[in-house]
Design a protein around this motif. Structure first.
Motif, PDB file in Angstrom:
ATOM      1  N   LEU A  77      -1.485   1.146  -0.457  1.00  0.00           N
ATOM      2  CA  LEU A  77      -1.996   0.199  -1.454  1.00  0.00           C
ATOM      3  C   LEU A  77      -1.796  -1.242  -0.990  1.00  0.00           C
ATOM      4  O   LEU A  77      -2.631  -2.110  -1.259  1.00  0.00           O
ATOM      5  CB  LEU A  77      -1.303   0.428  -2.808  1.00  0.00           C
ATOM      6  CG  LEU A  77      -1.709   1.708  -3.543  1.00  0.00           C
ATOM      7  CD1 LEU A  77      -0.868   1.905  -4.805  1.00  0.00           C
ATOM      8  CD2 LEU A  77      -3.190   1.694  -3.913  1.00  0.00           C
ATOM      9  N   VAL A  78      -0.697  -1.487  -0.252  1.00  0.00           N
ATOM     10  CA  VAL A  78      -0.476  -2.830   0.299  1.00  0.00           C
ATOM     11  C   VAL A  78      -1.605  -3.178   1.268  1.00  0.00           C
ATOM     12  O   VAL A  78      -2.181  -4.276   1.212  1.00  0.00           O
ATOM     13  CB  VAL A  78       0.898  -2.910   1.018  1.00  0.00           C
ATOM     14  CG1 VAL A  78       1.002  -4.202   1.828  1.00  0.00           C
ATOM     15  CG2 VAL A  78       2.036  -2.832   0.005  1.00  0.00           C
ATOM     16  N   ILE A  79      -1.974  -2.215   2.144  1.00  0.00           N
ATOM     17  CA  ILE A  79      -3.056  -2.463   3.109  1.00  0.00           C
ATOM     18  C   ILE A  79      -4.367  -2.708   2.364  1.00  0.00           C
ATOM     19  O   ILE A  79      -5.129  -3.614   2.697  1.00  0.00           O
ATOM     20  CB  ILE A  79      -3.193  -1.269   4.089  1.00  0.00           C
ATOM     21  CG1 ILE A  79      -1.919  -1.104   4.901  1.00  0.00           C
ATOM     22  CG2 ILE A  79      -4.396  -1.468   5.008  1.00  0.00           C
ATOM     23  CD1 ILE A  79      -1.881   0.155   5.756  1.00  0.00           C
ATOM     24  N   THR A  80      -4.626  -1.905   1.321  1.00  0.00           N
ATOM     25  CA  THR A  80      -5.854  -2.072   0.539  1.00  0.00           C
ATOM     26  C   THR A  80      -5.924  -3.479  -0.052  1.00  0.00           C
ATOM     27  O   THR A  80      -6.948  -4.160   0.037  1.00  0.00           O
ATOM     28  CB  THR A  80      -5.909  -1.036  -0.597  1.00  0.00           C
ATOM     29  OG1 THR A  80      -5.678   0.261  -0.047  1.00  0.00           O
ATOM     30  CG2 THR A  80      -7.246  -1.055  -1.289  1.00  0.00           C
ATOM     31  N   LEU A  81      -4.799  -3.909  -0.640  1.00  0.00           N
ATOM     32  CA  LEU A  81      -4.737  -5.245  -1.247  1.00  0.00           C
ATOM     33  C   LEU A  81      -4.974  -6.314  -0.182  1.00  0.00           C
ATOM     34  O   LEU A  81      -5.719  -7.278  -0.406  1.00  0.00           O
ATOM     35  CB  LEU A  81      -3.369  -5.431  -1.918  1.00  0.00           C
ATOM     36  CG  LEU A  81      -3.131  -6.743  -2.662  1.00  0.00           C
ATOM     37  CD1 LEU A  81      -4.123  -6.912  -3.792  1.00  0.00           C
ATOM     38  CD2 LEU A  81      -1.709  -6.789  -3.212  1.00  0.00           C
ATOM     39  N   ALA A  82      -4.378  -6.129   1.008  1.00  0.00           N
ATOM     40  CA  ALA A  82      -4.545  -7.107   2.093  1.00  0.00           C
ATOM     41  C   ALA A  82      -6.014  -7.172   2.523  1.00  0.00           C
ATOM     42  O   ALA A  82      -6.553  -8.259   2.738  1.00  0.00           O
ATOM     43  CB  ALA A  82      -3.651  -6.722   3.268  1.00  0.00           C
ATOM     44  N   CYS A  83      -6.675  -5.999   2.634  1.00  0.00           N
ATOM     45  CA  CYS A  83      -8.088  -5.969   3.026  1.00  0.00           C
ATOM     46  C   CYS A  83      -8.934  -6.719   2.004  1.00  0.00           C
ATOM     47  O   CYS A  83      -9.835  -7.480   2.366  1.00  0.00           O
ATOM     48  CB  CYS A  83      -8.584  -4.531   3.123  1.00  0.00           C
ATOM     49  SG  CYS A  83      -7.997  -3.698   4.596  1.00  0.00           S
TER      50      CYS A  83
END
Lengths: 238, 146
Positions: free
Chosen positions: A115-121
């Motif tokens: 979810l952190v990666i998704t938010l960063a994207c």
């Protein structure tokens, strides 16, 4: 399904003993609660699709009326930035699908990082979009009445109906961008709840529904990218 | 476990779908930039076709409709049909505006023939003469039409 039918007879006495804390009283089982939430989400997604389809109709009507304008004006959009954003959104869709995959396997630590990666994207997408909008606003490419292109965009002034193309561009990408911002808020909220330990493999409805929403935002962009950015670069001398 | 009902989509499947989506994105950029010569009208159907395939991949695997309750697929399907109705019925109006606006008793063909006759006719020199007084000139021009 079979278990649900078998337990219905002695449900009141039996089920209360195993009543999971997340199960609300008006649902028979966690399964039914999950399925209802998911159907509700799909109904909401349909309203979202219809909201965007209104804009796609406007796009289609104007493109049928002024095909040359669309080809000429689209060449002023940077397909490399649009392409980069497409890949960023596709990757974020992949990571949000993985976050659900790991939640189902009770690997909530991995769910958190996906979810952190998704938010960063989503953040990268908005930054690229900000650069695109900024470059256009700096040279007078605004939606509607304020449209007054100068500098690099000056040739647009001689293309009839270029203003309509850019109004459609700004409204479609703008409302899509707003959905990305809303998605970022939802993911931030989910990160807190995952950290707090609210979810497990038996109960991860919120992540599942946020994922569905995020995939829809991705699908809208899958259509916007070729229809806005790629029509001005084909053969035929444009 | 009673929760076998929730299909866990394997990591490999999700990864393959993601790679496929990236490949199709590259394909859509390449096909949009190619010059097909006389077949250039194919640009739009190819772009829409690739976008539809990508959407199906996202919907079936990432959103899990392939493994899901049928009712969710039905919801999505009916919604999509209404999007098509929205676009097609609107185009029936906007794409043919003017063609169907004829409410005269005579046919479109008759009117076109009449217009051709009017264009071929030698104008009456009296009607072309500019009347004294500049303000009156547009009125005279309008009168010639009728």
């Amino acid at each position: 399904m079979a278990t649900t039918t078998a337990t219905t007879a002695d449900a009141p006495a039996h089920e209360h003993a195993h009543h999971p804390p997340h199960l609300q009283h008006h649902f028979v089982s966690s399964e039914q609660q999950f399925d209802s939430a998911k159907l509700g989400m799909w109904l909401f997604l349909i309203t979202e699709i219809l909201l965007f389809s209104g804009m796609f109709v406007a796009y289609t009507v104007y493109r049928v009326w002024h095909p040359e304008t669309f080809t000429a004006a689209s060449a002023f959009l940077d397909w490399r930035l649009g392409g980069l954003n497409t890949l960023v959104l596709l990757f974020s869709s992949y990571t949000v699908a993985l976050s659900i995959h790991y939640a189902q396997k009770d690997r909530l630590d991995r769910t958190f990082w996906m979810l952190v990666i998704t938010l960063a994207c989503a953040g990268v997408f908005m930054i690229v979009k900000a650069f695109e909008y900024g470059g256009k606003f700096a040279e007078g490419v605004f939606p509607g009445e304020a449209f007054d292109p100068v500098g690099h965009y000056a040739p647009l002034a001689d293309i009839p109906y270029a203003r309509q193309f850019f109004s459609i561009y700004f409204v479609m990408t703008g409302i899509h961008g707003f959905h990305v911002l809303v998605g970022m808020g939802i993911f931030l909220w989910l990160l807190f709840r995952v950290r707090r330990g609210d979810f497990n493999s038996e109960y991860y409805t919120h992540i599942e529904l946020a994922g569905l929403y995020w995939h829809l935002v991705d699908i809208i962009w899958i259509f916007l990218f070729p229809l806005l950015y790629l029509i001005g670069h084909g053969g035929g001398g444009h | 476990m009673s929760h076998g009902h929730h299909h866990i989509i394997p990591f490999q499947t999700l990864t393959k779908v993601f790679i496929g989506l990236v490949a199709l994105t590259i394909l859509t950029v390449i096909t949009a930039r190619l010059d097909f010569g006389p077949l250039n009208f194919l640009h739009v159907p190819i772009a829409i076709g690739i976008a539809v395939i990508k959407t199906m991949m996202v919907v079936l695997y990432f959103m899990g409709l392939k493994y899901d309750n049928r009712v969710n697929g039905l919801t999505f399907g009916i919604g999509t049909i209404f999007v098509l109705v929205f676009i097609v019925i609107t185009l029936f109006d906007t794409a043919f505006r003017g063609d169907l606006g004829n409410v005269d008793t005579e046919t479109i063909m008759d009117r076109q023939r009449e217009e051709q006759l009017l264009q071929q006719r030698e104008p009456d020199p009296d009607a072309l003469r500019v009347a004294p007084g500049a303000a009156a000139a547009p009125d005279t021009a309008a009168a010639t039409d009728s």
